[in-house]
Design a protein around this motif. Structure first.
Motif, PDB file in Angstrom:
ATOM      1  N   TYR A   1       0.866  -1.187   0.000  1.00 18.81           N
ATOM      2  CA  TYR A   1       0.000   0.000   0.000  1.00 18.81           C
ATOM      3  C   TYR A   1       0.897   1.229   0.000  1.00 18.81           C
ATOM      4  CZ  TYR A   1      -3.432   3.500   1.427  1.00 18.81           C
ATOM      5  OH  TYR A   1      -4.219   4.621   1.482  1.00 18.81           O
TER       6      TYR A   1
ATOM      7  N   THR B   1      -1.666  -0.849   5.692  1.00 23.79           N
ATOM      8  CA  THR B   1      -1.978   0.561   5.472  1.00 23.79           C
ATOM      9  C   THR B   1      -0.761   1.389   5.876  1.00 23.79           C
ATOM     10  OG1 THR B   1      -2.914   0.921   7.680  1.00 23.79           O
ATOM     11  CG2 THR B   1      -4.406   0.092   5.991  1.00 23.79           C
TER      12      THR B   1
ATOM     13  N   GLY C   1      -7.935   3.655   0.479  1.00 22.30           N
ATOM     14  CA  GLY C   1      -7.401   4.988   0.709  1.00 22.30           C
ATOM     15  C   GLY C   1      -8.004   5.673   1.916  1.00 22.30           C
TER      16      GLY C   1
ATOM     17  N   ARG D   1      -3.894   9.181   6.421  1.00 22.43           N
ATOM     18  CA  ARG D   1      -2.950   8.261   7.055  1.00 22.43           C
ATOM     19  C   ARG D   1      -3.429   7.906   8.464  1.00 22.43           C
ATOM     20  NH1 ARG D   1       2.064   7.980   4.461  1.00 22.43           N
ATOM     21  NH2 ARG D   1       3.028   7.210   6.380  1.00 22.43           N
TER      22      ARG D   1
ATOM     23  N   GLU E   1      -7.479   4.958   7.282  1.00 25.77           N
ATOM     24  CA  GLU E   1      -7.876   4.438   5.976  1.00 25.77           C
ATOM     25  C   GLU E   1      -9.179   3.636   6.042  1.00 25.77           C
ATOM     26  OE1 GLU E   1      -3.378   4.910   5.737  1.00 25.77           O
ATOM     27  OE2 GLU E   1      -4.781   4.122   7.219  1.00 25.77           O
TER      28      GLU E   1
END
Length: 223
Positions: free
Chosen positions: A13, A85, A123, A126, A129
């Protein structure tokens, strides 16, 4: 990357790459002197993917990506599926999803009503997600990793094999156990169209109506 051990699973990712080895999970970070980018999902079973054709991995991919190890979770962590992630890994164990930070501390757990067949990171900010999760009973959920409550999107009659969201997040493409690609409008829950002979699917990340699905050793683009 040379792991010098048996590689059980990998997940990618953006700038992160997670590699599951028999007794540890190693999280790598792109060396930006040589780097590229990526994103990804995980599904039960194997098969050709539509994602490579559509750039559905969340960023440009350099032909000579170089990664360096950044974190190690030094314990055995068995799972059916693995995704990564920006700050976490998510493990699937049958009906259960578990969220861990890169130190190996479990932060959250979701227990779902049916076996999990597919997970995709779609997405988000940060550390916050979102995930698309497809179940064997046909239920499709969206889960934000900071939220203990999954959000139902669609319930269909057939088991899920692959999922993706369009660029605007308004359309959902599903490949089911009968190799049908089904496209839904998420506002109205209406089935917009179907395509036969599919085993994976990906939306274009910039063009809302462009879709790629693969099957029978072919990639098909629909716009």
């Amino acid at each position: 990357i040379k792991c010098r051990d048996y590689v059980k699973k990998i997940a990618i990712y953006r700038e992160r790459l997670a590699v599951q080895l028999p007794n540890q999970i190693v999280i790598y970070e792109i060396d930006y002197n040589n780097g590229g980018g990526g994103g990804g999902g995980a599904q039960q079973g194997k098969g050709p993917s539509a994602e490579d054709a559509m750039g559905a991995n969340g960023g440009a991919v350099d032909e000579d990506m170089r990664y360096k190890p950044k974190w190690r979770i030094q314990k055995r962590m068995d799972c059916n599926l693995l995704v990564v992630t920006s700050n976490h890994i998510i493990l699937c164990q049958e009906k259960k999803l578990q969220l861990y930070d890169f130190r190996g501390v479990k932060e959250r757990e979701w227990v779902l009503e049916s076996l999990i067949r597919y997970i995709k990171v779609v997405g988000g900010p940060r550390g916050r997600e979102g995930l698309l999760v497809g179940l064997k009973n046909g239920q499709i959920l969206k889960i934000f990793i900071t939220n203990p409550f999954p959000i139902p999107l669609i319930k269909q009659k057939t088991s899920v094999r692959c999922l993706d969201l369009s660029a605007s997040r308004k359309k959902l493409a599903v490949v089911d156990e009968n190799n049908q690609c089904l496209v839904y409008d998420l506002d109205t829950k209406e089935l917009l169209f179907t395509e036969p002979s599919a085993n994976s699917v990906a939306w274009n990340t910039e063009l809302e109506d462009m879709l790629c699905f693969s099957g029978n050793n072919m990639r098909n683009i629909k716009a």
